[in-house]
Every structure is written in C-alpha cells, then in structure tokens.
Design an enzyme around this catalytic site. Sequence first.
Site, PDB file in Angstrom:
ATOM      1  N   SER A  95     -11.614 -45.120  23.299  1.00 45.29           N
ATOM      2  CA  SER A  95     -12.289 -44.499  22.146  1.00 45.29           C
ATOM      3  C   SER A  95     -13.384 -43.595  22.706  1.00 45.29           C
ATOM      4  O   SER A  95     -14.411 -44.086  23.185  1.00 45.29           O
ATOM      5  CB  SER A  95     -12.942 -45.561  21.264  1.00 45.29           C
ATOM      6  OG  SER A  95     -12.018 -46.533  20.882  1.00 45.29           O
ATOM      7  N   LYS A 170     -10.376 -42.483  14.875  1.00 43.38           N
ATOM      8  CA  LYS A 170     -11.049 -43.698  15.362  1.00 43.38           C
ATOM      9  C   LYS A 170     -12.533 -43.686  14.957  1.00 43.38           C
ATOM     10  O   LYS A 170     -13.099 -44.718  14.569  1.00 43.38           O
ATOM     11  CB  LYS A 170     -10.911 -43.790  16.886  1.00 43.38           C
ATOM     12  CG  LYS A 170     -11.649 -44.950  17.535  1.00 43.38           C
ATOM     13  CD  LYS A 170     -11.087 -46.317  17.162  1.00 43.38           C
ATOM     14  CE  LYS A 170     -11.929 -47.438  17.754  1.00 43.38           C
ATOM     15  NZ  LYS A 170     -11.456 -48.772  17.428  1.00 43.38           N
ATOM     16  N   LYS A 238     -21.963 -46.759  21.045  1.00 48.74           N
ATOM     17  CA  LYS A 238     -21.266 -45.624  21.709  1.00 48.74           C
ATOM     18  C   LYS A 238     -20.417 -44.856  20.699  1.00 48.74           C
ATOM     19  O   LYS A 238     -20.456 -43.626  20.637  1.00 48.74           O
ATOM     20  CB  LYS A 238     -20.421 -46.212  22.849  1.00 48.74           C
ATOM     21  CG  LYS A 238     -19.537 -45.278  23.603  1.00 48.74           C
ATOM     22  CD  LYS A 238     -18.082 -45.275  23.195  1.00 48.74           C
ATOM     23  CE  LYS A 238     -17.355 -46.586  23.289  1.00 48.74           C
ATOM     24  NZ  LYS A 238     -15.944 -46.527  22.909  1.00 48.74           N
TER      25      LYS A 238
END
Length: 294
Positions: A95, A170, A238
């Site tokens: 990701s 995502k 993140k």
Amino acid sequence: MKVGFVGLGIMGKPMAKNIIKNGYEVVVYDFHESAVAEVVAAGATAGLSGKDVAEKSEVIITMLPNSPNVEAALFNENGIAEGLSAGKTVIDMSSIAPKASQSFAEKLAAIDVDFMDAPVSGGEPKAVDGTIAVMVGGKTDVFAKYESLLATMASSVTLVGEVGAGNITKLANQMIVAVNIAAISEAYSLAKKAGVSPDAVYQAIRSGLAGSTVMDQKSEKIFSGNFEPGFRIELHIKDLQNALDTSHDINVSTPFTSLAMDIMQSLKAHDLEKCDHSAIANYYEQINNLKLQD
Ligand code: NAD
C-alpha cells in the site's frame, strides 16, 4: 510460470505460501533470513537479492511497507530492476502513494517491463486463508495475464483502472476504515456516559444501517481493551499521510481524514503506534475520562 516474491513480512509470507500451494514455482527474497527460511520450507527457492529473484522469474511481486521501500527494492544496487529484461512484469502489492506507483511504472516502461499496483485489503487472517481483496491498477492485457496468479491469494481481484488506481482505491478503503472506527468510538462514548452499555448499543444496531464490517470486527477489541494488532496504527498513519498528500495534490478537501490522522498522531504521542487501529477508542477514553470496557 516462475514467480518472484520480495517482502516476506506479516502479509507477504502467507501470500507467497498460497502461490506455492497453487503449483507455481516461487523464488523469494527478504532482509530477514528467518522469513526466507520459513517460505523455503513451504516449497520456495531462496533468492540472493532482488536482482537474483528478478533474473530467475517472469513476474516479480513486491509486498513492502511504503513507497521508499519499494523504490529501494526496485532501484538500489542489486535491486529488482537490475535483474529485469523486456517482457517481464512487476506487480507491487504494497500500500503506497499512487504517484510513486505511476513513477515506477514509467521507469520500468523504459526497459519494456510492465508494472501494476495491486494493494490488498483483509489483513493477516485473510492473507493466510487466501481470501484477501486485491484492487489492481494496470493495463487490461497485463491484468488478464496475471489475474489467475493474483487469485491464488484472494477471494476477489478487481481491475479498477490504470496504474495508480489500485492505490487510490486502497487509500479510499483506509479513509473509510479510519473514520468508521472513530465514529463507532465516539458513539460508544456517548452511550457509556449516558449509562447505556456500549455492547447493548452494538447488539441493537449492528444489523441496521449503521452496522458495518468495521463495527463487527472492531467492537469486541474496543470492549475488551485488547489492542493487539491486527493492523498497526503506524501503518494506518502511513496510509492517511498518503491519502492527505494525494488529496492535497489534486485539491480535494478531506476534513474527516485530517481529523482521523490527528487522533492517530495523538495515540502515537502516547506511544500506542504499535497497537491495533481500534485503539482509536483509547483516544476517546482519554478525552472523555471514561472506559469503554463493559
Ligand atoms: P511488514 O513490515 O510485516 O513486512 C515488510 C517486509 O518487507 C519485512 O519482512 C522487511 O524485511 C521486508 N523488506 C523491506 N524492504 C525490503 C527490501 N528492500 N528488500 C527485501 N525485503 C524488504 O509489513 P506487512 O504488514 O506485511 O505489510 C506490507 C504492506 O501491506 C504494507 O504496505 C501494508 O500497509 C500493507 N497491508 C498490511 C496489512 C496488515 O494487516 N498487516 C493489511 C493490508 C495491507
């Protein structure tokens, strides 16, 4: 078809094992020798480096933490790019920032190597079961070539657009999950302070409009106060950073994502970044001076 796999962490290890179980020859590499040994015991061959893995494979899958890790694995000395040649394909299942995926695709196109971004949703249990969801960005013909390979790890594999679209999808997923956990924690806090059991609230509303997979998977963790990961807050930070950077790049206002990021930063300031993201409930406990455990 020979498959290379680089990045054998919480997710990569079970994903590589599922490819092996489906009859593919797999060559693997990770910095952690113990992770390599575990997947070799399941039937893989150990590669010496990213370059070695790429030389021995037709398609190379990467499963690494974030954009800089993928960049290093691809382009550092002895990295994957050094072992690539025309006609090979790289599928990055990490990701990462969609812009980074697009830049890797451009660099690899210059040596006639195809690239797809194919991040996943589902976490370790679904990686073990081979039931993750994969969201893919890439060309239709490249997708068609590798759809059945991706299906060895997944219960759903969906082409969502060109390179970068997988990671946009995502990010959307991670925004929805973060805001959803915050909304649930906020509502349970109201119930608790008002003298109504949060668990009773959950049981009463879970099959109604407010119910969700997030509510079903995270309520028990919130009520037990057991925030073992699962999905770590530091990884979700993140993802939200990538979501905020991307939304600012293209001038989209995302106030709830900013708020969710702020909550997670507060939890990090309390040294809780290794906890499961359901520890967002802990933030609400702190600001409201209550406990959500029943
Ligand atoms: P992890 O930290 O457990 O594993 C990453 C692995 O990559 C480590 O074993 C590390 O040694 C290896 N690595 C890093 N740089 C390398 C390099 N240059 N060459 C070779 N190996 C290298 O991470 P994870 O939990 O497996 O997550 C991987 C990705 O999947 C992340 O982007 C994460 O956000 C995403 N993801 C994780 C989950 C989850 O529940 N853990 C769920 C969905 C998606």
